[in-house]
Design an enzyme around this catalytic site. Structure first.
Site, PDB file in Angstrom:
ATOM      1  N   ARG A 180      18.191  13.885   1.364  1.00  0.00           N
ATOM      2  CA  ARG A 180      17.996  14.099   2.803  1.00  0.00           C
ATOM      3  C   ARG A 180      16.887  13.233   3.402  1.00  0.00           C
ATOM      4  O   ARG A 180      16.731  13.173   4.607  1.00  0.00           O
ATOM      5  CB  ARG A 180      17.708  15.595   3.063  1.00  0.00           C
ATOM      6  CG  ARG A 180      18.955  16.446   3.027  1.00  0.00           C
ATOM      7  CD  ARG A 180      18.612  17.918   3.017  1.00  0.00           C
ATOM      8  NE  ARG A 180      18.033  18.345   1.740  1.00  0.00           N
ATOM      9  CZ  ARG A 180      17.457  19.520   1.522  1.00  0.00           C
ATOM     10  NH1 ARG A 180      17.360  20.387   2.500  1.00  0.00           N
ATOM     11  NH2 ARG A 180      16.964  19.819   0.345  1.00  0.00           N
ATOM     12  N   ASP A 228       7.207  18.056  -4.567  1.00  0.00           N
ATOM     13  CA  ASP A 228       7.390  17.811  -3.127  1.00  0.00           C
ATOM     14  C   ASP A 228       6.603  18.802  -2.275  1.00  0.00           C
ATOM     15  O   ASP A 228       6.957  19.078  -1.146  1.00  0.00           O
ATOM     16  CB  ASP A 228       8.887  17.837  -2.779  1.00  0.00           C
ATOM     17  CG  ASP A 228       9.536  19.184  -3.030  1.00  0.00           C
ATOM     18  OD1 ASP A 228       8.876  20.086  -3.585  1.00  0.00           O
ATOM     19  OD2 ASP A 228      10.727  19.341  -2.678  1.00  0.00           O
ATOM     20  N   ASN A 238      11.730  17.763   2.381  1.00  0.00           N
ATOM     21  CA  ASN A 238      13.087  17.306   2.089  1.00  0.00           C
ATOM     22  C   ASN A 238      13.560  16.248   3.075  1.00  0.00           C
ATOM     23  O   ASN A 238      14.506  15.540   2.805  1.00  0.00           O
ATOM     24  CB  ASN A 238      14.060  18.492   2.136  1.00  0.00           C
ATOM     25  CG  ASN A 238      13.677  19.564   1.133  1.00  0.00           C
ATOM     26  OD1 ASN A 238      13.434  19.273  -0.027  1.00  0.00           O
ATOM     27  ND2 ASN A 238      13.571  20.787   1.591  1.00  0.00           N
ATOM     28  N   TYR A 264     -13.476 -19.029  15.550  1.00  0.00           N
ATOM     29  CA  TYR A 264     -12.786 -18.810  14.278  1.00  0.00           C
ATOM     30  C   TYR A 264     -13.637 -19.352  13.147  1.00  0.00           C
ATOM     31  O   TYR A 264     -14.135 -20.493  13.231  1.00  0.00           O
ATOM     32  CB  TYR A 264     -11.422 -19.511  14.257  1.00  0.00           C
ATOM     33  CG  TYR A 264     -10.803 -19.473  12.874  1.00  0.00           C
ATOM     34  CD1 TYR A 264     -10.450 -18.253  12.300  1.00  0.00           C
ATOM     35  CD2 TYR A 264     -10.612 -20.634  12.132  1.00  0.00           C
ATOM     36  CE1 TYR A 264      -9.918 -18.199  11.014  1.00  0.00           C
ATOM     37  CE2 TYR A 264     -10.072 -20.583  10.849  1.00  0.00           C
ATOM     38  CZ  TYR A 264      -9.737 -19.362  10.298  1.00  0.00           C
ATOM     39  OH  TYR A 264      -9.228 -19.299   9.025  1.00  0.00           O
ATOM     40  N   ASN A 269     -26.465 -19.345  14.963  1.00  0.00           N
ATOM     41  CA  ASN A 269     -25.773 -19.082  16.215  1.00  0.00           C
ATOM     42  C   ASN A 269     -24.501 -19.936  16.241  1.00  0.00           C
ATOM     43  O   ASN A 269     -24.569 -21.164  16.155  1.00  0.00           O
ATOM     44  CB  ASN A 269     -26.664 -19.441  17.399  1.00  0.00           C
ATOM     45  CG  ASN A 269     -26.011 -18.989  18.691  1.00  0.00           C
ATOM     46  OD1 ASN A 269     -26.199 -17.856  19.111  1.00  0.00           O
ATOM     47  ND2 ASN A 269     -25.223 -19.853  19.306  1.00  0.00           N
ATOM     48  N   ASN A 280     -10.212 -25.433   8.471  1.00  0.00           N
ATOM     49  CA  ASN A 280     -10.334 -25.214   7.025  1.00  0.00           C
ATOM     50  C   ASN A 280      -9.091 -25.610   6.260  1.00  0.00           C
ATOM     51  O   ASN A 280      -9.090 -25.645   5.048  1.00  0.00           O
ATOM     52  CB  ASN A 280     -10.664 -23.747   6.749  1.00  0.00           C
ATOM     53  CG  ASN A 280      -9.645 -22.809   7.351  1.00  0.00           C
ATOM     54  OD1 ASN A 280      -9.174 -23.036   8.470  1.00  0.00           O
ATOM     55  ND2 ASN A 280      -9.284 -21.760   6.640  1.00  0.00           N
ATOM     56  N   TYR A 281      -8.021 -25.952   6.962  1.00  0.00           N
ATOM     57  CA  TYR A 281      -6.727 -26.181   6.303  1.00  0.00           C
ATOM     58  C   TYR A 281      -6.223 -27.555   6.682  1.00  0.00           C
ATOM     59  O   TYR A 281      -6.102 -27.884   7.869  1.00  0.00           O
ATOM     60  CB  TYR A 281      -5.761 -25.085   6.762  1.00  0.00           C
ATOM     61  CG  TYR A 281      -4.413 -25.096   6.091  1.00  0.00           C
ATOM     62  CD1 TYR A 281      -4.298 -25.120   4.707  1.00  0.00           C
ATOM     63  CD2 TYR A 281      -3.238 -25.060   6.853  1.00  0.00           C
ATOM     64  CE1 TYR A 281      -3.054 -25.115   4.094  1.00  0.00           C
ATOM     65  CE2 TYR A 281      -1.996 -25.051   6.246  1.00  0.00           C
ATOM     66  CZ  TYR A 281      -1.903 -25.081   4.861  1.00  0.00           C
ATOM     67  OH  TYR A 281      -0.672 -25.076   4.258  1.00  0.00           O
ATOM     68  N   SER A 337     -20.970 -24.941  21.524  1.00  0.00           N
ATOM     69  CA  SER A 337     -19.635 -24.514  21.954  1.00  0.00           C
ATOM     70  C   SER A 337     -18.581 -25.559  21.638  1.00  0.00           C
ATOM     71  O   SER A 337     -18.871 -26.760  21.629  1.00  0.00           O
ATOM     72  CB  SER A 337     -19.640 -24.285  23.464  1.00  0.00           C
ATOM     73  OG  SER A 337     -20.514 -23.238  23.764  1.00  0.00           O
ATOM     74  N   ALA A 349     -22.559 -29.346  21.430  1.00  0.00           N
ATOM     75  CA  ALA A 349     -21.316 -28.786  21.957  1.00  0.00           C
ATOM     76  C   ALA A 349     -20.250 -29.868  22.028  1.00  0.00           C
ATOM     77  O   ALA A 349     -20.538 -31.036  22.296  1.00  0.00           O
ATOM     78  CB  ALA A 349     -21.577 -28.206  23.340  1.00  0.00           C
TER      79      ALA A 349
HETATM   80  C1  UD1 Z   1      13.236  26.149  -5.271  1.00  0.00           C
HETATM   81  C2  UD1 Z   1      13.411  27.559  -5.816  1.00  0.00           C
HETATM   82  C3  UD1 Z   1      13.260  28.552  -4.661  1.00  0.00           C
HETATM   83  C4  UD1 Z   1      11.909  28.369  -4.030  1.00  0.00           C
HETATM   84  C5  UD1 Z   1      11.720  26.924  -3.585  1.00  0.00           C
HETATM   85  C6  UD1 Z   1      10.304  26.701  -3.104  1.00  0.00           C
HETATM   86  C7  UD1 Z   1      14.999  27.362  -7.654  1.00  0.00           C
HETATM   87  C8  UD1 Z   1      16.390  27.573  -8.089  1.00  0.00           C
HETATM   88  N1  UD1 Z   1      14.734  27.690  -6.404  1.00  0.00           N
HETATM   89  O1  UD1 Z   1      14.295  25.910  -4.351  1.00  0.00           O
HETATM   90  O2  UD1 Z   1      13.386  29.871  -5.141  1.00  0.00           O
HETATM   91  O3  UD1 Z   1      11.772  29.231  -2.929  1.00  0.00           O
HETATM   92  O4  UD1 Z   1      11.943  26.030  -4.698  1.00  0.00           O
HETATM   93  O5  UD1 Z   1      10.225  25.417  -2.554  1.00  0.00           O
HETATM   94  O6  UD1 Z   1      14.187  26.922  -8.423  1.00  0.00           O
HETATM   95  N2  UD1 Z   1      14.104  19.285  -9.159  1.00  0.00           N
HETATM   96  C9  UD1 Z   1      14.265  18.551 -10.304  1.00  0.00           C
HETATM   97  N3  UD1 Z   1      15.487  18.543 -10.907  1.00  0.00           N
HETATM   98  C10 UD1 Z   1      16.546  19.232 -10.427  1.00  0.00           C
HETATM   99  C11 UD1 Z   1      16.375  19.973  -9.248  1.00  0.00           C
HETATM  100  C12 UD1 Z   1      15.137  19.986  -8.636  1.00  0.00           C
HETATM  101  O7  UD1 Z   1      13.331  17.899 -10.782  1.00  0.00           O
HETATM  102  O8  UD1 Z   1      17.600  19.181 -11.055  1.00  0.00           O
HETATM  103  C13 UD1 Z   1      12.786  19.281  -8.510  1.00  0.00           C
HETATM  104  C14 UD1 Z   1      12.801  18.685  -7.125  1.00  0.00           C
HETATM  105  O9  UD1 Z   1      12.476  17.299  -7.178  1.00  0.00           O
HETATM  106  C15 UD1 Z   1      11.734  19.488  -6.418  1.00  0.00           C
HETATM  107  C16 UD1 Z   1      11.711  20.819  -7.148  1.00  0.00           C
HETATM  108  O10 UD1 Z   1      12.378  20.616  -8.363  1.00  0.00           O
HETATM  109  O11 UD1 Z   1      10.464  18.879  -6.555  1.00  0.00           O
HETATM  110  C17 UD1 Z   1      12.379  21.937  -6.349  1.00  0.00           C
HETATM  111  O12 UD1 Z   1      13.747  21.607  -6.187  1.00  0.00           O
HETATM  112  P1  UD1 Z   1      14.533  21.930  -4.856  1.00  0.00           P
HETATM  113  O13 UD1 Z   1      15.930  21.489  -5.006  1.00  0.00           O
HETATM  114  O14 UD1 Z   1      13.771  21.428  -3.687  1.00  0.00           O
HETATM  115  O15 UD1 Z   1      14.512  23.513  -4.904  1.00  0.00           O
HETATM  116  P2  UD1 Z   1      14.620  24.473  -3.686  1.00  0.00           P
HETATM  117  O16 UD1 Z   1      16.022  24.510  -3.220  1.00  0.00           O
HETATM  118  O17 UD1 Z   1      13.572  24.143  -2.691  1.00  0.00           O
HETATM  119 CA    CA Z   2      12.221  22.276  -2.139  1.00  0.00          CA
END
Ligand code: UD1
Ligand code: CA
Length: 450
Positions: A13, A101, A227, A365, A376, A385-386, A404, A422
């Site tokens: 997203r 994130d 996101n 410059y 001054n 310079n170039y 000047s 100048a």
């Molecule tokens: C998740 C929680 C939710 C919580 C929310 C808080 C789960 C199932 N749900 O949902 O309960 O309220 O966080 O923000 O855990 N990621 C991976 N690999 C994956 C999927 C995700 O590394 O396969 C990482 C993402 O990069 C992110 C984090 O996990 O940093 C959370 O994933 P995201 O898909 O944002 O979870 P939410 O839907 O927000």
């Molecule tokens: Ca999230």
């Protein structure tokens, strides 16, 4: 204590070629905020779980100590991500799980949470919930007086579920052994066919283990998950307010903090005054009582004590104590301005040093030059310079006076106490105390106009 930071989500997203967690907020990638917060809370062994294009994240965190990386090849859910990152987890470890994130998390929140988790009661897992009567797309946390029951994802909520005021922050502490066992039993029977980390505490509870809920009434902005680009801008605003507030608490005066953008690494001393519209990027350092005037944009620049910068752009420059820069000056990389200097309007300085007390008041410059003190350098003077292929240096000794509209054709050296007339175009060195003059003599034709 070990920490796992999840950063393997695809971040579709964001509509961006950059990895989601590498998007910067005030000069620092969001995942770096999360890592710093974990370190601040005492975690020195951190695994960051990355996905496709994860080398970008590894590069971005390369100078961050105590971090290792694990790859989750296909993003099959938060539970699968933790599984991918669990390689360093031993059964007697305490493991903190964070999302990459959530850059607004604070060290203080993590410390409180960890303290709560450690105060134990024999819990195998602790889930951090936040008071959020309108949970939006957060998972819902159900508990009985702090004893965990389950987390239900927003999209899996049905009419059969009662209301709860508590939302899942996505932050957990686990005992290593229980975490590893719970991950082994995860199933993906849910609306997204993902392996949910949120099911691990439930599995443990069903085994008869104790799982607790940490109820926090922390400001919800702390848990802003990013996101979209819109959420990124929103988080940046919160972060900006937080950074500005910290500086003001430490004695920095801002006329209108809502228009001031200060990167996270910038250092500002007490007594500094910042006018509206200022941007301080990268590793700027502003010493005590300096004044940064309206609409100045500084990057990686040092401003000495009591110096003033007005409506100017400065990149990788150094401004000595008590010097005045601007309005409308442009200091380019390698500009080193001494103390009590004056670099005035429409002056550009590049890769040059100016000794103390040197003045270039307007329209000049100076590039690739070593300028002494007390010089001054008048209106319209420039260094050539170039030569079209190479850059050459110009040297100007202490107390020289450059008139000047002088062209100094580099390489060339003007000695101490020289006077350059100048309008001169100087191609040959001028020895100390000499007058250098290189211009046509004036001719006056009497009554010519008549
Ligand atoms: C998740 C929680 C939710 C919580 C929310 C808080 C789960 C199932 N749900 O949902 O309960 O309220 O966080 O923000 O855990 N990621 C991976 N690999 C994956 C999927 C995700 O590394 O396969 C990482 C993402 O990069 C992110 C984090 O996990 O940093 C959370 O994933 P995201 O898909 O944002 O979870 P939410 O839907 O927000
Ligand atoms: Ca999230």
């Amino acid at each position: 204590m070990k920490a796992i930071i999840l950063a393997a989500g695809e971040g579709k997203r964001m509509q961006s070629d950059l990895q989601k967690v590498m998007h910067p907020i005030l000069g620092k990638p969001m995942v770096r905020y999360v890592a710093d917060v974990a370190k601040d809370a005492g975690f020195n062994d951190i695994t960051v779980v990355v996905g496709k294009g994860g080398d970008e994240i590894e590069k971005g965190l390369a100078d961050c100590e105590g971090i290792s990386f694990a790859v989750q090849k296909v993003p099959l859910g938060t539970g699968d991500a933790v599984k991918a990152g669990a390689g360093r987890i031993a059964s007697d470890d305490d493991v903190l799980v964070l999302c990459g994130d959530m850059p607004l998390l604070t060290g203080e929140f993590i410390k409180n949470f960890v303290e709560f988790a450690k105060s134990g009661g024999g819990a195998e897992a602790v889930v951090a919930a936040v008071y959020k009567p309108e949970p939006g797309d957060f998972g819902r946390v159900y508990d009985d007086n702090g004893e965990f029951i389950e987390i239900v994802e927003a999209r899996d909520i049905t009419a059969a579920h009662s209301h709860t005021d508590w939302a899942n922050t996505g932050i957990y502490m686990f005992k290593g052994e229980s975490l590893l066992r719970g991950l082994g039993s995860l199933k993906n029977t849910n609306s997204q066919q993902e392996y949910y980390l949120t099911d691990v505490p439930k599995i443990l509870r069903e085994e008869g283990k104790r799982v607790r809920v940490f109820h926090s009434r922390e400001d919800l902005s702390v848990f802003t998950g990013i996101n979209t680009q819109i959420q990124l801008a929103e988080a940046a605003r919160f972060m900006r307010e937080r950074i500005n507030a910290a500086h003001m608490t430490a004695g920095v005066r801002m006329f209108d903090p809502s228009t001031v953008f200060i990167d996270s690494a910038v250092k500002i001393s007490r007594g500094v005054v910042i006018y509206p519209g200022v941007i301080l990027e990268g590793n700027c350092e502003i010493a005590e009582n300096a004044v940064i005037g309206a609409n100045s944009h500084l990057k990686d620049t040092f401003v000495g004590a009591g110096a003033g910068v007005r409506q100017s752009v400065c990149v990788s420059a150094k401004i000595g104590a008590g010097s005045e820069v601007g309005p409308f000056a442009y200091l380019r990389p390698g500009a080193v301005i001494g103390e009590e200097c004056r670099v005035g309007n429409f002056v550009e300085v590049k890769n040059s040093t100016l000794g103390n007390g040197t003045k270039m008041a307007h329209l000049a410059y100076i590039g690739d030059a070593d300028v002494g003190s007390g010089v001054n350098y008048s209106c319209g003077a420039i260094t050539a310079n170039y030569d079209g292929t190479k850059k050459h240096r110009t040297k100007i000794g202490d107390n020289a006076f450059i008139g000047s509209n002088v062209n100094l054709i580099a390489p060339v050296e003007i000695g101490e106490n020289c006077l350059v007339a100048a309008g001169s175009t100087i191609t040959d060195d001028v020895p100390p105390c000499a007058l250098g003059i290189a211009r046509e003599r004036q001719c006056v034709k009497l009554n010519y106009v008549k």
